[in-house]
Scaffold this motif. Structure first.
Motif, PDB file in Angstrom:
ATOM      1  N   ALA A  74      41.229  13.577  31.962  1.00 35.73           N
ATOM      2  CA  ALA A  74      39.918  14.139  31.500  1.00 35.73           C
ATOM      3  C   ALA A  74      40.157  14.575  30.243  1.00 35.73           C
ATOM      4  O   ALA A  74      40.772  15.387  29.858  1.00 35.73           O
ATOM      5  N   ASP A  75      39.108  13.724  29.265  1.00 38.26           N
ATOM      6  CA  ASP A  75      39.143  13.886  27.919  1.00 38.26           C
ATOM      7  C   ASP A  75      37.765  13.895  27.587  1.00 38.26           C
ATOM      8  O   ASP A  75      36.924  13.433  27.905  1.00 38.26           O
ATOM      9  N   LYS A  76      37.702  14.834  26.170  1.00 39.73           N
ATOM     10  CA  LYS A  76      36.390  14.911  25.614  1.00 39.73           C
ATOM     11  C   LYS A  76      35.439  15.270  26.573  1.00 39.73           C
ATOM     12  O   LYS A  76      34.549  14.697  26.183  1.00 39.73           O
ATOM     13  N   ASN A  77      35.687  16.417  27.178  1.00 37.04           N
ATOM     14  CA  ASN A  77      34.455  16.960  27.995  1.00 37.04           C
ATOM     15  C   ASN A  77      34.229  18.470  27.357  1.00 37.04           C
ATOM     16  O   ASN A  77      35.265  19.054  27.295  1.00 37.04           O
ATOM     17  N   THR A  78      33.099  18.925  27.608  1.00 38.19           N
ATOM     18  CA  THR A  78      32.703  20.339  27.226  1.00 38.19           C
ATOM     19  C   THR A  78      33.298  21.024  28.242  1.00 38.19           C
ATOM     20  O   THR A  78      34.221  22.192  28.054  1.00 38.19           O
ATOM     21  N   ASN A  79      32.951  20.540  29.556  1.00 38.51           N
ATOM     22  CA  ASN A  79      33.817  21.411  30.717  1.00 38.51           C
ATOM     23  C   ASN A  79      34.643  20.258  31.414  1.00 38.51           C
ATOM     24  O   ASN A  79      33.876  19.263  32.218  1.00 38.51           O
ATOM     25  N   VAL A 162      48.898  13.767  35.506  1.00 36.96           N
ATOM     26  CA  VAL A 162      47.363  14.477  34.983  1.00 36.96           C
ATOM     27  C   VAL A 162      47.382  14.769  33.539  1.00 36.96           C
ATOM     28  O   VAL A 162      48.233  15.259  32.857  1.00 36.96           O
ATOM     29  N   ASP A 163      46.337  14.214  33.000  1.00 38.02           N
ATOM     30  CA  ASP A 163      46.196  14.333  31.543  1.00 38.02           C
ATOM     31  C   ASP A 163      44.975  15.074  31.219  1.00 38.02           C
ATOM     32  O   ASP A 163      43.961  14.440  31.500  1.00 38.02           O
ATOM     33  N   VAL A 164      44.909  16.179  30.591  1.00 37.53           N
ATOM     34  CA  VAL A 164      43.520  16.761  30.045  1.00 37.53           C
ATOM     35  C   VAL A 164      43.634  17.087  28.659  1.00 37.53           C
ATOM     36  O   VAL A 164      44.663  17.806  28.112  1.00 37.53           O
ATOM     37  N   ASN A 165      42.789  16.471  27.851  1.00 41.97           N
ATOM     38  CA  ASN A 165      42.961  16.558  26.444  1.00 41.97           C
ATOM     39  C   ASN A 165      41.635  16.775  25.691  1.00 41.97           C
ATOM     40  O   ASN A 165      40.496  16.109  26.300  1.00 41.97           O
ATOM     41  N   LYS A 166      41.514  17.555  24.729  1.00 43.32           N
ATOM     42  CA  LYS A 166      40.227  17.526  23.816  1.00 43.32           C
ATOM     43  C   LYS A 166      38.994  17.952  24.450  1.00 43.32           C
ATOM     44  O   LYS A 166      38.078  17.343  24.588  1.00 43.32           O
ATOM     45  N   ASN A 167      39.170  19.158  25.580  1.00 44.95           N
ATOM     46  CA  ASN A 167      38.128  19.688  26.213  1.00 44.95           C
ATOM     47  C   ASN A 167      37.718  20.801  25.894  1.00 44.95           C
ATOM     48  O   ASN A 167      38.747  21.664  25.301  1.00 44.95           O
ATOM     49  N   THR A 168      36.256  21.419  25.708  1.00 45.47           N
ATOM     50  CA  THR A 168      36.046  22.681  25.498  1.00 45.47           C
ATOM     51  C   THR A 168      36.719  23.679  26.573  1.00 45.47           C
ATOM     52  O   THR A 168      37.525  24.764  26.263  1.00 45.47           O
TER      53      THR A 168
END
Length: 192
Positions: A74-79, A162-168
């Motif tokens: 999940a990358d570059k998401n507001t949520n 699991v990769d979560v980057n650059k999310n608000t």
């Protein structure tokens, strides 16, 4: 009764015992012989039983499994929300049952009981009676059991990255569970 007749009668008794397989009793009766007669009786009962059991059994259970869950990114998401991958699971069940039964040799009915009877009745003057009874029984059992059981299980279960980057808001990101299950039951019964 003459000497020749007595010997012939004894021989008939031996032949009867042989043909019957020694299951029945051997009986010889000598009576009313003449003067200076010579009766010779020889009873030989032989019974032999032999059993050879050779059991060669090989059982092989082989199981190879692999399960992998996908990666979560999940990358570059507001949520980022809820992101998850499925579960990875391996299940294996093995049940091996082996039963061997060997019947051993046995002597026939009545064999080995020594039921040989010689009856001497009235004999003449200076008569002679020679009686020999021989009972021989032999049982031989040879059992060779060679059993080889091999259970091999190879499993691999991997959950994804699991990769979560650059999310608000990162939200919830999970990877599935990785599970391996193996159940092996081996039952062996040998009866000789």
């Amino acid at each position: 009764m003459s000497k020749i007749s007595l010997l012939r009668y004894a021989a008939i008794g031996m032949a009867t015992a042989s043909m019957a397989g020694f299951a029945a009793a051997s009986t010889v009766s000598i009576t009313n012989t003449g003067q200076a007669s010579h009766a010779k009786v020889q009873l030989e009962n032989e019974n032999s039983a032999k059993t050879n059991n050779h059991n060669f059994v090989g059982v092989g259970n082989f199981n190879s499994q692999q399960a992998h869950t996908g990666s979560v990114q999940a990358d570059k998401n507001t949520n980022a929300g809820n992101a998850g991958s499925g579960n990875a699971m391996n299940t294996n069940g093995t049940n091996t049952t082996l039963s061997l039964t060997n019947n051993a040799a046995t002597l026939g009915a009545g064999a080995g009981t020594g039921d040989s009877t010689v009856t001497l009745g009235t004999t003449g003057q200076n008569s002679q009676a020679d009686v020999t009874i021989k009972n021989e029984n032999k049982v031989e059992v040879n059992n060779t059991n060679m059993v080889n059981v091999m259970n091999m299980n190879q499993q691999s279960a991997c959950s994804g990255n699991v990769d979560v980057n650059k999310n608000t808001n990162a939200g919830t990101a999970t990877s599935g569970d990785a599970t391996n299950t193996n159940n092996t039951v081996t039952s062996l019964t040998i009866t000789n």
